[in-house]
Design an enzyme around this catalytic site. Structure first.
Site, PDB file in Angstrom:
ATOM      1  N   GLU A  47       0.857  -1.188   0.000  1.00  0.00           N
ATOM      2  CA  GLU A  47       0.000   0.000   0.000  1.00  0.00           C
ATOM      3  C   GLU A  47       0.895   1.241   0.000  1.00  0.00           C
ATOM      4  O   GLU A  47       1.782   1.364   0.845  1.00  0.00           O
ATOM      5  CB  GLU A  47      -0.913  -0.014   1.234  1.00  0.00           C
ATOM      6  CG  GLU A  47      -1.725   1.241   1.448  1.00  0.00           C
ATOM      7  CD  GLU A  47      -2.568   1.619   0.247  1.00  0.00           C
ATOM      8  OE1 GLU A  47      -2.502   2.792  -0.169  1.00  0.00           O
ATOM      9  OE2 GLU A  47      -3.292   0.741  -0.275  1.00  0.00           O
ATOM     10  N   ASP A  72       5.350   1.654  -3.472  1.00  0.00           N
ATOM     11  CA  ASP A  72       4.668   1.610  -4.759  1.00  0.00           C
ATOM     12  C   ASP A  72       4.665   0.173  -5.257  1.00  0.00           C
ATOM     13  O   ASP A  72       5.667  -0.541  -5.124  1.00  0.00           O
ATOM     14  CB  ASP A  72       5.400   2.524  -5.750  1.00  0.00           C
ATOM     15  CG  ASP A  72       4.890   2.365  -7.166  1.00  0.00           C
ATOM     16  OD1 ASP A  72       3.841   2.946  -7.484  1.00  0.00           O
ATOM     17  OD2 ASP A  72       5.532   1.628  -7.948  1.00  0.00           O
ATOM     18  N   GLY A  73       3.561  -0.267  -5.846  1.00  0.00           N
ATOM     19  CA  GLY A  73       3.438  -1.662  -6.255  1.00  0.00           C
ATOM     20  C   GLY A  73       4.485  -2.094  -7.260  1.00  0.00           C
ATOM     21  O   GLY A  73       5.065  -3.183  -7.142  1.00  0.00           O
ATOM     22  N   ASP A  93      -4.904  -3.882  -7.472  1.00  0.00           N
ATOM     23  CA  ASP A  93      -6.095  -3.151  -7.036  1.00  0.00           C
ATOM     24  C   ASP A  93      -5.716  -1.701  -6.752  1.00  0.00           C
ATOM     25  O   ASP A  93      -6.020  -1.155  -5.694  1.00  0.00           O
ATOM     26  CB  ASP A  93      -6.689  -3.803  -5.793  1.00  0.00           C
ATOM     27  CG  ASP A  93      -8.100  -3.304  -5.494  1.00  0.00           C
ATOM     28  OD1 ASP A  93      -8.678  -2.623  -6.362  1.00  0.00           O
ATOM     29  OD2 ASP A  93      -8.608  -3.587  -4.395  1.00  0.00           O
TER      30      ASP A  93
END
Length: 211
Positions: A47, A72-73, A93
């Site tokens: 997240e 960051d993803g 997501d």
């Protein structure tokens, strides 16, 4: 939530150990659902907003067994804790209506996700928008995912779409065979509805709208 089909597509009912990564954990609803319905899973959540990650623990009862990283993803997969790992399911997501992080919507990003999936792994993409119009952002995202993965399908849910992608040619047959073995009646009913939608839509044949 039809996104719960992803673990079944990746054979969660047949495996002792099953690893899920959620890019865009938010308040942890998907993580909590997976732990409730599939007892043999380990979950990592990423997240970008620490305040949201803290809220998930404090107010939304995110289980302590979920390993949460503030990052960051894409960075997490490229150079963070997830760099050397492979997962059975990766959920993306991170989209909210038209506020889509550009670095997590390109063919390069989906290729990075693909490289972190196990051989029969599945990516589930919560598109968080409903549009079937030619040239819509959903159209671009689906085409881009299909340019990377050999098998793509989606389920339409009111004002949303859930997209599933894998290089496993048996992804859908694994899912269909797994649904009858789901013990929870609520989940089994939901998955049967998802199966109907997958059959209605069929395999997604990607176009040339590539990000």
């Amino acid at each position: 939530d039809y996104a719960l089909a992803a673990p079944l597509m990746a054979g969660v009912t047949e495996k002792e150990d099953f690893e899920i990564l959620i890019l865009g954990l938010a308040t942890g609803t998907y993580a909590s659902q997976c732990l409730e319905y599939f007892g043999n899973v380990s979950i990592e959540g990423v997240e970008i907003d620490k305040k949201i990650a803290d809220l998930a623990r404090t107010y939304f009862d995110l289980p302590s067994v979920v390993d949460v990283t503030v990052d960051d993803g894409r960075a997490y997969l490229y150079s963070g804790k997830g760099k050397e790992k492979k997962y059975d399911v990766i959920m993306v997501d991170a989209y909210q209506d038209i506020t889509i992080p550009f670095q997590m919507s390109t063919s390069e990003f989906f290729s990075l996700v693909r490289s972190h999936l196990k051989e029969d792994g599945v990516m589930v993409l919560n598109m968080n928008m409903y549009s079937d119009d030619e040239g819509s952002i959903n159209n671009y995202l689906a085409d881009t995912a299909a340019s990377v993965f050999s098998n793509v399908c989606y389920a339409r849910i009111e004002d949303n779409r859930e997209l599933f992608a894998s290089d496993n040619p048996d992804m859908m047959s694994v899912f269909e065979n797994s649904v009858p073995s789901v013990k929870d009646a609520r989940l089994r009913s939901c998955m049967n509805e998802a199966l109907k939608k997958f059959k209605e839509n069929g395999k997604y044949e990607g176009g040339n709208l590539i990000l």
